[in-house]
Structure formats: C-alpha cells, structure tokens
Design a protein around this motif. Structure first.
Motif, short mmCIF file in Angstrom:
data_model
loop_
_atom_site.label_atom_id
_atom_site.label_comp_id
_atom_site.label_asym_id
_atom_site.label_seq_id
_atom_site.Cartn_x
_atom_site.Cartn_y
_atom_site.Cartn_z
N GLN A 180 0.86 -1.38 -0.19
CA GLN A 180 -0.06 -0.06 -0.17
C GLN A 180 0.84 1.07 -0.08
N PRO A 181 0.52 2.09 -0.79
CA PRO A 181 1.49 3.39 -0.74
C PRO A 181 1.30 4.15 0.31
N ALA A 182 2.16 5.18 0.49
CA ALA A 182 2.33 6.09 1.61
C ALA A 182 1.22 7.39 1.05
N ARG A 183 0.35 7.82 2.01
CA ARG A 183 -0.15 9.01 1.73
C ARG A 183 0.37 10.36 2.19
N ILE A 184 0.80 11.39 1.81
CA ILE A 184 1.70 12.51 2.12
C ILE A 184 1.04 13.70 1.89
N LEU A 185 0.68 14.55 3.00
CA LEU A 185 0.13 15.87 2.75
C LEU A 185 1.41 16.64 2.33
N GLU A 186 1.20 17.41 1.22
CA GLU A 186 1.98 18.39 0.68
C GLU A 186 1.82 19.72 1.17
N ARG A 187 2.82 20.37 0.97
CA ARG A 187 2.73 21.86 1.55
C ARG A 187 1.61 22.78 0.77
N ASP A 188 1.26 22.22 -0.34
CA ASP A 188 0.26 23.03 -0.94
C ASP A 188 -1.14 22.53 -0.90
N GLY A 189 -1.07 21.47 0.09
CA GLY A 189 -2.36 20.99 0.67
C GLY A 189 -3.00 19.87 0.02
N ARG A 190 -2.19 19.38 -1.05
CA ARG A 190 -2.65 18.08 -1.78
C ARG A 190 -2.06 17.04 -1.00
N VAL A 191 -2.94 15.69 -1.08
CA VAL A 191 -2.54 14.54 -0.47
C VAL A 191 -2.07 13.50 -1.66
N ILE A 192 -0.76 13.33 -1.68
CA ILE A 192 -0.30 12.33 -2.83
C ILE A 192 0.13 10.93 -2.43
N GLU A 193 -0.18 9.83 -3.14
CA GLU A 193 0.38 8.79 -2.66
C GLU A 193 1.57 8.26 -3.55
N TYR A 194 2.57 7.79 -2.57
CA TYR A 194 3.98 7.24 -3.04
C TYR A 194 4.03 5.79 -2.70
N PHE A 195 4.46 5.17 -3.90
CA PHE A 195 4.73 3.82 -3.45
C PHE A 195 6.42 3.70 -3.32
N PRO A 196 6.96 2.99 -2.41
CA PRO A 196 8.43 2.95 -2.25
C PRO A 196 9.08 2.66 -3.65
N SER A 197 10.09 3.33 -3.68
CA SER A 197 10.77 3.33 -5.22
C SER A 197 12.29 3.32 -4.75
N SER A 198 13.16 3.32 -5.99
CA SER A 198 14.50 3.39 -5.61
C SER A 198 15.05 4.48 -4.77
#
Length: 361
Positions: free
Chosen positions: A92-110
């Motif tokens: 399951q990807p991480a859900r990160i709150l960006e400084r601009d207010g958006r929530v972006i999902e990130y899968f672990p990568s290199s």
C-alpha cells in the motif's frame, strides 16, 4: 492504561535504552571480517529474505505517469519466490500531505531503497545501531545531515526535503508478505519502517541536526537476532548505475554463497523477472532481456563477475522460452564470499558454541 513515561518522551518516540546500543546482537551486527578500516568502511549487511523481495519495483516516474492518468493502483500485488517458497506481496502506498495542501500517494521506489541501504550502513557504526530484545526491535539513530552525507559519499546526492520525503514514505507504506505454503500459510503486515521519530525541540523540517530514530522492519529485526545476514561490499553496490544491477548484486551475495574461482552460478531471465519485478515496465521482452544483460555486464565491469555467458533456450515453434545466464566469480568476489561465510560461523559460534555451517554448492 496509565502513562508509564512523561508525555514529552512519548511524543518524541520513546528512544531505545542505552544498553540497546551495545548488546551482543548489535555488536555482532557491527563486526566485519576485514583487514583495514578502509575495507570496513565499504561493508554492510544483506538480509536473505528481506533483500530478495521485490519491495521497490514501482519507479517514481511510472507512478507519476499513472497518477497523471488517474490509473495509480490502490495497492501492488506481486508474486515471487525465495528458496523454493512462494510469496505474495501486497504493498500500500504512503499518503503524504504536501505543503500546497494536496495529498499524494507514493509507492516505495529506488529513492527509498537507497535511503534504507544508507541507514543500514549507519547502523553498523558504534552507538548508532540498536537492538532491544524485550520489544523486540532494531534500528538506527542518526541525523538528517549524517544520512545526507552518507548518500552523497556513495554518489546519491539528495536534498534535505527529498530525504525527509523518503523517510516518510518508508514509515507510511505498508507491506503485507504472505507465505503460500500449503500446510503453514503465514503473513506479516507492517510498515517498511516500524517507527520514525525525532528527539528535537526544533521544527523537524528545519533542523538538520535533530536526532532521528528509525525502527527497521520485523524481518530485519528477526535476522539480526538470529544472525541471518551476510556482509558484502556495500560501497560497490551503491555505485551501480541501475536499480536492477543493485538488486542482482545483493541477490548474488545472498545466493552465491559457494562462490569460488571456477565455480558457476546459473540464473534465468524468468527468475529475475519474477523475483525482482524490475523488468515488468519494459514494453518488449527484447528490451527487458537487454536490461538484464547490461546489469550483469556492469557487475562484470565493476569486478564482481569474471565471465557472463548467455544461453538462449528455444521452445516450441522456435520461440525464445527463456535465457540462461551462467556466471563465474572474480577472485575478489570469491574472497568476499569466503569472508562472509567465516564471519557467520564466528558470530553464530559466539551465540551457540559448537555451531558449524557447511558452505557447499
């Protein structure tokens, strides 16, 4: 339940006790069989099961493209094998709150993979790595400045913001590991990092000297407890130009434990495709097989492999069924494997006198 510690200590992540930084397991983890301090600086530990799992197969570029097209999957499901045992990973990807207010999902990568590798290296330094048997838990104490300098030294320069993002992704991404054994189905669900915390009164985003703590995945803790890890040339691995070459380097460290001059290790393209999941992004098999050949070629140029021979396996109707790569080790890699084997025997003898491993083909 009553509080057993001061609230500020709980907020700061309940750092491990001092004795966790100097116990027998962590002392053995930090001991390497080598001749000089320069050699020691190049060494770290590989974990047989954890490092063979395809934990970082979704590249940041692929995720960005899928996200743009609203096709980013809610989780990744990947099948692989280790020592004949079948596993299914659900990530399951991480859900990160960006400084601009958006929530972006990130899968672990290199990016997260090399961050974990650098932290594991820092954990081999005195008073940095810890193991606490009563929890149990293992991990590392560090500063962002120290981690950034370690990555820079290994040719992976990153900004403070990029490093913090990788740490957040590792702490918030969930990996479920299912063992598909018929008689004993088992699973492990955990974040990549069990805990991420910092002891600092300053704003964490602004203080590069804040003392951070990471607790490694339970499989890493279990391996540290049972001495199920192998020393290897971490600096050489970090110098490779592709993620696949780094994965193959660790794979050979873990699997080619009988490496001697004249011995041959065989690995199939289909095995690497299945167990690394790093070749799935290629549109054509020709490009994927070329990428594998290039990665093995890099290991050869870097002095790990003496020879790489390619044998195309033709199936029915003249179609290419698979590719078998036969490789032989250099004198240097053979010496590194012998040192790793000897170190395991020595370490396990300290915990279990009379123990003896047989390192055979």
């Amino acid at each position: 339940m009553p509080l057993t510690e001061k609230p500020e200590n709980q907020i700061r992540g309940n750092p491990p006790p001092i004795e966790a930084f100097s116990c027998r397991q962590i002392d053995l983890f930090q001991f390497f069989l080598c001749n000089t301090e320069d050699q020691r600086a190049e060494l770290s530990n590989a974990f047989p099961l954890w490092d063979c799992l395809p934990r970082y197969s979704m590249s940041r570029q692929t995720a960005d493209r899928l996200r743009k097209n609203n096709n980013l999957p809610p989780l990744l499901s990947i099948k692989c094998q280790h020592l004949g045992q079948k596993y299914t990973l659900e990530i399951q990807p991480a859900r990160i709150l960006e400084r601009d207010g958006r929530v972006i999902e990130y899968f672990p990568s290199s990016a997260e993979e090399i961050t974990e590798d650098a932290l594991r290296k820092i954990a081999t330094l005195q008073n940095q790595g810890f193991y606490e048997a009563s929890k149990p838990r293992s991990g590392v104490s560090f500063t962002i400045y120290q981690l950034r300098e370690e990555l820079k030294k290994q040719g992976h320069t990153k900004s403070y913001k990029e490093i913090v993002l990788s740490l957040q992704v590792l702490a918030r991404s969930i990996i479920e590991i299912k063992c598909e054994a018929k008689k004993n189905r088992a699973f492990e669900v955990s974040p990549y990092f069990q805990r991420l915390s910092s002891v600092s009164r300053a704003d964490l985003i602004e203080d590069p000297n804040a003392r951070w703590y990471v607790e490694f995945h339970p499989l890493v803790t279990q391996a540290i407890n049972s001495i199920d890890y192998r020393q290897f040339n971490y600096a050489l691995m970090m110098s490779h130009t592709t993620q696949l070459a780094r994965w193959l380097h660790k794979y050979l460290v873990i699997k080619f434990t009988y490496a001697q001059v004249g011995k041959v290790f065989e690995i199939r393209y289909s095995t690497v495709k299945r167990d690394s999941a790093l070749l799935d992004g290629f549109g054509r098999n020709r490009d994927a097989t070329s990428a594998m050949g290039n990665a093995l070629g890099e290991l050869q140029k870097k002095g790990l492999l003496l020879t790489v021979k390619k044998n195309i396996i033709i199936g029915t109707k003249g179609r290419v069924e698979d590719i078998l790569f036969s490789i032989s080790p250099t004198v240097q890699f053979s010496a590194e494997v012998r040192a790793a084997n000897k170190r395991i025997d020595s370490s396990k003898n300290q915990l279990n006198p009379g123990h003896r491993e047989e390192w055979v083909a």
